[in-house]
Design a protein around this motif. Sequence first.
Motif, PDB file in Angstrom:
ATOM      1  N   UNK A 253      -0.692  -5.576 -15.814  1.00 41.52           N
ATOM      2  CA  UNK A 253       0.018  -4.936 -15.219  1.00 41.52           C
ATOM      3  C   UNK A 253      -0.491  -3.263 -15.035  1.00 41.52           C
ATOM      4  N   UNK A 254      -2.111  -3.309 -14.702  1.00 43.75           N
ATOM      5  CA  UNK A 254      -3.026  -1.690 -14.600  1.00 43.75           C
ATOM      6  C   UNK A 254      -2.826  -2.039 -12.577  1.00 43.75           C
ATOM      7  N   UNK A 255      -2.399  -1.052 -12.371  1.00 44.15           N
ATOM      8  CA  UNK A 255      -2.521  -0.847 -11.007  1.00 44.15           C
ATOM      9  C   UNK A 255      -4.133  -0.061  -9.998  1.00 44.15           C
ATOM     10  N   UNK A 256      -4.618  -1.645  -9.264  1.00 43.83           N
ATOM     11  CA  UNK A 256      -5.356  -1.762  -8.927  1.00 43.83           C
ATOM     12  C   UNK A 256      -5.718  -1.055  -7.756  1.00 43.83           C
TER      13      UNK A 256
ATOM     14  N   UNK B   1       0.742  -1.417   0.193  1.00 40.93           N
ATOM     15  CA  UNK B   1       0.212   0.165   0.151  1.00 40.93           C
ATOM     16  C   UNK B   1       0.956   1.089  -0.048  1.00 40.93           C
ATOM     17  N   UNK B   2       2.208   1.303   0.143  1.00 41.37           N
ATOM     18  CA  UNK B   2       2.884   2.195   0.366  1.00 41.37           C
ATOM     19  C   UNK B   2       3.271   3.218  -1.309  1.00 41.37           C
ATOM     20  N   UNK B   3       2.838   3.093  -1.347  1.00 45.91           N
ATOM     21  CA  UNK B   3       3.067   3.560  -2.785  1.00 45.91           C
ATOM     22  C   UNK B   3       1.675   5.233  -3.359  1.00 45.91           C
ATOM     23  N   UNK B   4       0.670   4.791  -2.806  1.00 42.78           N
ATOM     24  CA  UNK B   4      -0.289   4.750  -3.616  1.00 42.78           C
ATOM     25  C   UNK B   4      -1.027   4.917  -1.818  1.00 42.78           C
ATOM     26  N   UNK B   5      -2.240   6.221  -2.236  1.00 39.92           N
ATOM     27  CA  UNK B   5      -2.529   7.818  -0.759  1.00 39.92           C
ATOM     28  C   UNK B   5      -3.981   6.693  -0.443  1.00 39.92           C
ATOM     29  N   UNK B   6      -4.218   5.707   0.569  1.00 37.63           N
ATOM     30  CA  UNK B   6      -5.640   4.989   0.261  1.00 37.63           C
ATOM     31  C   UNK B   6      -5.787   5.813   1.717  1.00 37.63           C
ATOM     32  N   UNK B   7      -5.479   7.282   2.130  1.00 37.04           N
ATOM     33  CA  UNK B   7      -6.327   7.901   3.494  1.00 37.04           C
ATOM     34  C   UNK B   7      -7.688   8.392   3.102  1.00 37.04           C
ATOM     35  N   UNK B   8      -7.400   9.097   2.030  1.00 37.65           N
ATOM     36  CA  UNK B   8      -8.608  10.143   1.867  1.00 37.65           C
ATOM     37  C   UNK B   8      -9.590   9.418   1.567  1.00 37.65           C
TER      38      UNK B   8
ATOM     39  N   UNK C 150     -19.610   2.751 -15.854  1.00 35.46           N
ATOM     40  CA  UNK C 150     -18.582   2.949 -14.366  1.00 35.46           C
ATOM     41  C   UNK C 150     -17.361   2.593 -14.587  1.00 35.46           C
ATOM     42  N   UNK C 151     -16.742   3.411 -13.317  1.00 35.21           N
ATOM     43  CA  UNK C 151     -15.572   2.883 -13.780  1.00 35.21           C
ATOM     44  C   UNK C 151     -14.763   2.191 -13.302  1.00 35.21           C
ATOM     45  N   UNK C 152     -14.370   1.492 -14.493  1.00 40.52           N
ATOM     46  CA  UNK C 152     -13.796  -0.537 -14.546  1.00 40.52           C
ATOM     47  C   UNK C 152     -12.140  -0.321 -14.603  1.00 40.52           C
ATOM     48  N   UNK C 153     -12.454  -1.430 -14.454  1.00 43.64           N
ATOM     49  CA  UNK C 153     -10.393  -2.309 -14.616  1.00 43.64           C
ATOM     50  C   UNK C 153     -11.516  -3.853 -15.440  1.00 43.64           C
ATOM     51  N   UNK C 154     -11.177  -3.976 -16.422  1.00 43.41           N
ATOM     52  CA  UNK C 154     -11.544  -5.200 -17.254  1.00 43.41           C
ATOM     53  C   UNK C 154     -10.892  -5.883 -17.758  1.00 43.41           C
ATOM     54  N   UNK C 155     -10.686  -7.101 -17.439  1.00 43.44           N
ATOM     55  CA  UNK C 155      -9.415  -7.548 -18.240  1.00 43.44           C
ATOM     56  C   UNK C 155      -9.780  -8.835 -19.281  1.00 43.44           C
ATOM     57  N   UNK C 156      -9.080  -9.503 -20.051  1.00 40.54           N
ATOM     58  CA  UNK C 156      -9.296 -10.405 -21.274  1.00 40.54           C
ATOM     59  C   UNK C 156      -7.972 -11.763 -20.561  1.00 40.54           C
ATOM     60  N   UNK C 157      -8.448 -12.574 -21.638  1.00 34.88           N
ATOM     61  CA  UNK C 157      -7.031 -13.642 -21.460  1.00 34.88           C
ATOM     62  C   UNK C 157      -5.648 -12.864 -21.831  1.00 34.88           C
TER      63      UNK C 157
ATOM     64  N   UNK D 292       2.629  -9.336  -4.165  1.00 39.99           N
ATOM     65  CA  UNK D 292       1.608  -8.064  -4.261  1.00 39.99           C
ATOM     66  C   UNK D 292       1.632  -7.243  -4.968  1.00 39.99           C
ATOM     67  N   UNK D 293       2.254  -7.081  -5.457  1.00 34.01           N
ATOM     68  CA  UNK D 293       2.741  -5.069  -6.393  1.00 34.01           C
ATOM     69  C   UNK D 293       3.095  -6.025  -7.426  1.00 34.01           C
ATOM     70  N   UNK D 294       2.544  -6.663  -8.143  1.00 30.96           N
ATOM     71  CA  UNK D 294       2.523  -8.125  -9.506  1.00 30.96           C
ATOM     72  C   UNK D 294       1.433  -7.872  -9.994  1.00 30.96           C
ATOM     73  N   UNK D 295       0.839  -6.557  -9.967  1.00 27.67           N
ATOM     74  CA  UNK D 295      -0.345  -6.494 -10.805  1.00 27.67           C
ATOM     75  C   UNK D 295      -0.476  -7.821 -12.091  1.00 27.67           C
ATOM     76  N   UNK D 296      -2.726  -8.053 -11.764  1.00 30.30           N
ATOM     77  CA  UNK D 296      -2.420  -8.661 -14.019  1.00 30.30           C
ATOM     78  C   UNK D 296      -2.471  -7.632 -14.448  1.00 30.30           C
TER      79      UNK D 296
END
Length: 353
Positions: free
Chosen positions: A343-346, A81-88, A182-189, A337-341
């Motif tokens: 390459x999109x930073x969830x 979580x350290x690279x992303x501001x999740x407090x606000x 809607x805001x989305x992340x859509x992953x394909x094969x 944990x930082x190896x995002x599917x």
Amino acid sequence: MTSIQNRITAFAKLGDFLSQFSSDKIEKKPNIEHNDLFFEGFQHQIKLAQENNSWFTKDNILFAIQSWSKALSTENLNDFIKEVNLTKNSSKKVAIIMAGNIPLVGFHDFLSVLISGHEVIIKQSSSDKHLLPFLAKYLEYVEETFKGKIAFTEEKLSYFDAVIATGSNNTARYFEYYFKNKPNIIRKSRNSVAVITGNEGDEDYIGLANDVFQYFGLGCRSVSKLYVPKNYNFDAFFNGMYTKKEIINNAKYANNYDYNKAVYLMSEFDLLENGFLMIKEDQSYSSPIATIFYEYYDNEVDLKIKLHEDREKIQCIVAKDFLEHEIAFGQTQHPQLTDYADGVNTLEFLSKL
């Protein structure tokens, strides 16, 4: 609103709970919170998951659980979580549509949504429906503020603010239309590839066997395609693969092997095979079960360009001193944990809702 440190602590406790279930043994440990309530129950869910999906062998389920138990340490979660501001961010309701190709395949999205402070509504695949609801219940026990924040549904999704959906290339087209507002992340094969340069040793090929055969090759991080130099001799490759020869004792895998071999022979394709794995020259990235596709390359520069151009189709590239962001042989099924599917930073996506 629970603090982020409380959420990290809850997932770290879940990691401790999962550490009792490994490929070596299942053993009840002392000092695990709520163990009397959950230990036997989770053993039962593992059994149900096996009965529900014959690709989910006990070994594969325990491998996935063990991987998550290692990932869910306080140190790893803080790094995550350290690279992303999740407090606000204010709490939103995020829908997750999960795939079912390997056990707990949707857990990373589940973790990401909850650790970001959002609510989650989950539509599971029927292939992988037993493990996650039970683990969600455990989390609610160790962190009461999760109660009411986690929902599972088999109905059509409604009343949500954002969506993360994983599916085939066909379902992704449907998702893109259905969730366009809607805001989305859509992953394909996606598939994973290995580049052989000729500098590999025996240990690398043994590692590659893990990348090929773990989860029967059903994961997007499973290697389904090889790039080999012109005039490459496949003996060393097959020697490495032979360490996994027991896989043919799985009836479902053996049926797929026999079926695909018959199709290839009737089509008079050129094949190399060793009794449990076929390799076939083919330009596609996605190979059937018990089959690896391969392609020859003339020079490394052209291959690097091709892999860059096709990056939307590729999850991992396994190689040795070939590319900057390569994955070492034997390591595709041990993501951080930082190896995002894709390459999109969830977490970044979730922090901006």
